[in-house]
Design an enzyme around this catalytic site. Sequence first.
Site, PDB file in Angstrom:
ATOM      1  N   ASP A 225     -27.379  61.519  61.627  1.00 14.15           N
ATOM      2  CA  ASP A 225     -27.524  60.234  60.937  1.00 14.15           C
ATOM      3  C   ASP A 225     -28.158  59.184  61.856  1.00 14.15           C
ATOM      4  O   ASP A 225     -29.133  58.522  61.485  1.00 14.15           O
ATOM      5  CB  ASP A 225     -26.141  59.738  60.488  1.00 14.15           C
TER       6      ASP A 225
ATOM      7  N   GLU B  54     -27.403  52.453  56.845  1.00  9.99           N
ATOM      8  CA  GLU B  54     -25.941  52.527  56.872  1.00  9.99           C
ATOM      9  C   GLU B  54     -25.382  52.303  58.273  1.00  9.99           C
ATOM     10  O   GLU B  54     -24.313  51.715  58.444  1.00  9.99           O
ATOM     11  CB  GLU B  54     -25.499  53.898  56.346  1.00  9.99           C
TER      12      GLU B  54
ATOM     13  N   ASP C 175     -31.369  56.060  53.703  1.00 11.30           N
ATOM     14  CA  ASP C 175     -30.166  56.859  53.912  1.00 11.30           C
ATOM     15  C   ASP C 175     -30.614  58.127  54.634  1.00 11.30           C
ATOM     16  O   ASP C 175     -31.161  59.041  54.018  1.00 11.30           O
ATOM     17  CB  ASP C 175     -29.488  57.204  52.589  1.00 11.30           C
TER      18      ASP C 175
ATOM     19  N   ASP D 217     -28.030  61.694  53.131  1.00 15.01           N
ATOM     20  CA  ASP D 217     -27.213  61.434  51.939  1.00 15.01           C
ATOM     21  C   ASP D 217     -26.604  62.757  51.490  1.00 15.01           C
ATOM     22  O   ASP D 217     -27.308  63.696  51.135  1.00 15.01           O
ATOM     23  CB  ASP D 217     -28.080  60.856  50.817  1.00 15.01           C
TER      24      ASP D 217
ATOM     25  N   THR E 176     -23.219  63.863  53.219  1.00 14.78           N
ATOM     26  CA  THR E 176     -22.754  64.328  54.531  1.00 14.78           C
ATOM     27  C   THR E 176     -21.849  65.559  54.426  1.00 14.78           C
ATOM     28  O   THR E 176     -21.927  66.463  55.266  1.00 14.78           O
ATOM     29  CB  THR E 176     -22.014  63.203  55.271  1.00 14.78           C
TER      30      THR E 176
ATOM     31  N   LYS F 156     -28.902  64.018  43.028  1.00 14.73           N
ATOM     32  CA  LYS F 156     -28.793  63.893  41.566  1.00 14.73           C
ATOM     33  C   LYS F 156     -30.079  63.321  40.990  1.00 14.73           C
ATOM     34  O   LYS F 156     -30.591  63.792  39.958  1.00 14.73           O
ATOM     35  CB  LYS F 156     -27.604  63.015  41.185  1.00 14.73           C
TER      36      LYS F 156
ATOM     37  N   ARG G 134     -22.423  57.058  35.291  1.00 10.60           N
ATOM     38  CA  ARG G 134     -21.526  56.638  36.361  1.00 10.60           C
ATOM     39  C   ARG G 134     -20.583  55.593  35.780  1.00 10.60           C
ATOM     40  O   ARG G 134     -20.967  54.441  35.587  1.00 10.60           O
ATOM     41  CB  ARG G 134     -22.308  56.058  37.544  1.00 10.60           C
TER      42      ARG G 134
ATOM     43  N   ASP H 291     -27.701  54.582  48.424  1.00  9.91           N
ATOM     44  CA  ASP H 291     -27.411  55.768  47.623  1.00  9.91           C
ATOM     45  C   ASP H 291     -28.290  55.858  46.383  1.00  9.91           C
ATOM     46  O   ASP H 291     -28.286  56.899  45.707  1.00  9.91           O
ATOM     47  CB  ASP H 291     -25.945  55.774  47.181  1.00  9.91           C
TER      48      ASP H 291
END
Length: 384
Positions: free
Chosen positions: A52, A75, A155, A158, A160, A294, A308, A321
């Site tokens: 990361d 992040e 990210d 993404d 992890t 996704k 969601r 994300d």
Amino acid sequence: MSGPSAPFASELQTALQAVHAASQLTKSVLRSLKNNVGAETKDDDSPVTIADFAAQALLICTLHAVFPDDRFIGEESADALRRNEALADRVWNLVLRAKERAYAQYDGKGDVQMPREGADALVRGFPVSKEEMFERIDAGGKSQVTGQGRVWVMDPVDGTATFMQGQQYAVALCLLVDGVQQVGVVGCPNLAFDVHGPLGKTRVHEDQVDDVEYGVILSAVKEYGTYIRSMQESELGEPRRIDLTSLPSKSLSDMNFVETTIGKTSLCQNEHKLVAETLGSSWPGTVVWSQQMKYAALTLGATDIMVRIPKTKERFTYIWDHVGGHILYQEAGGLIRDFDGHAIDFSKGRQIKGDTNHGMIAAMPSVYDAVDRAVKDVLARRGA
């Protein structure tokens, strides 16, 4: 999209090269752990933490070399590295190995074995010291403003948990201009997918792993479409445009819902299932952990619908994300809105909060209204 006059051409080429390099870096970590994967936590000195930090440094350094006035959102900050010399050394050594790999593909004298645009930035951008690496990481980890000017959101890894299992993860990068997505690039280094095969025919799942090369990379520029390329060791494949509107229509009962790994989320999965049942669809359809994966699955036509439903309006999610993945799907023909019909607002900083955007629906325009009605029906039952 091609040609020097195309908008954001330089940004796209640099972003493609940066994500390609970060994909190589992160996958080199995985390959070194091939017989030792299994950790599901992101501890301070875990391999995913090292990947990361190093990937975020690589992304920011490459972009900063070309666009020195741009800002970044990521992040990670370098605080943990400054506190832990051993961890800092491991991250620095990984960046140095990435530098050696880049120079092996580009000898510094113009003998380029990678695409010319972005290659110079990759080579010039590497930090010359650990302190410079810390500063570049902090440029993303400590920034807050996303609604003004040019901001690159990233990210580096993404997904992890699945990264550590040797399964699907993504390297995501997006350029916001005044809070609006303009360029999105998402690398899927572990995804085995035939870029020349028919879209909508191949499902995406965690164990569909590319053990030979570096998966695929998806990119989009606002109003200029979405493209997919293969990722090899030293180059990217030829781009292929993705147009989901050209796929045959499907009945609601045949819709495939993409879902997070069952039982490991704070979203209301039982209500996601009710939405599918309201439409007469089976649930779950495609199951992947990484949120950016996704969006990749939606963009590839490998799945059809994502909902969601948060437990409360107080729940928030982080923009890294979602940005990048959103523009991929939208430029391929998809639609993403919150439960009030609003576009997702990325101009409010590092978080997407429920008082700005409550919930999320992603689907093709032809079925979006039906999904929206099903979600509202399920929420009404909650209220009752």
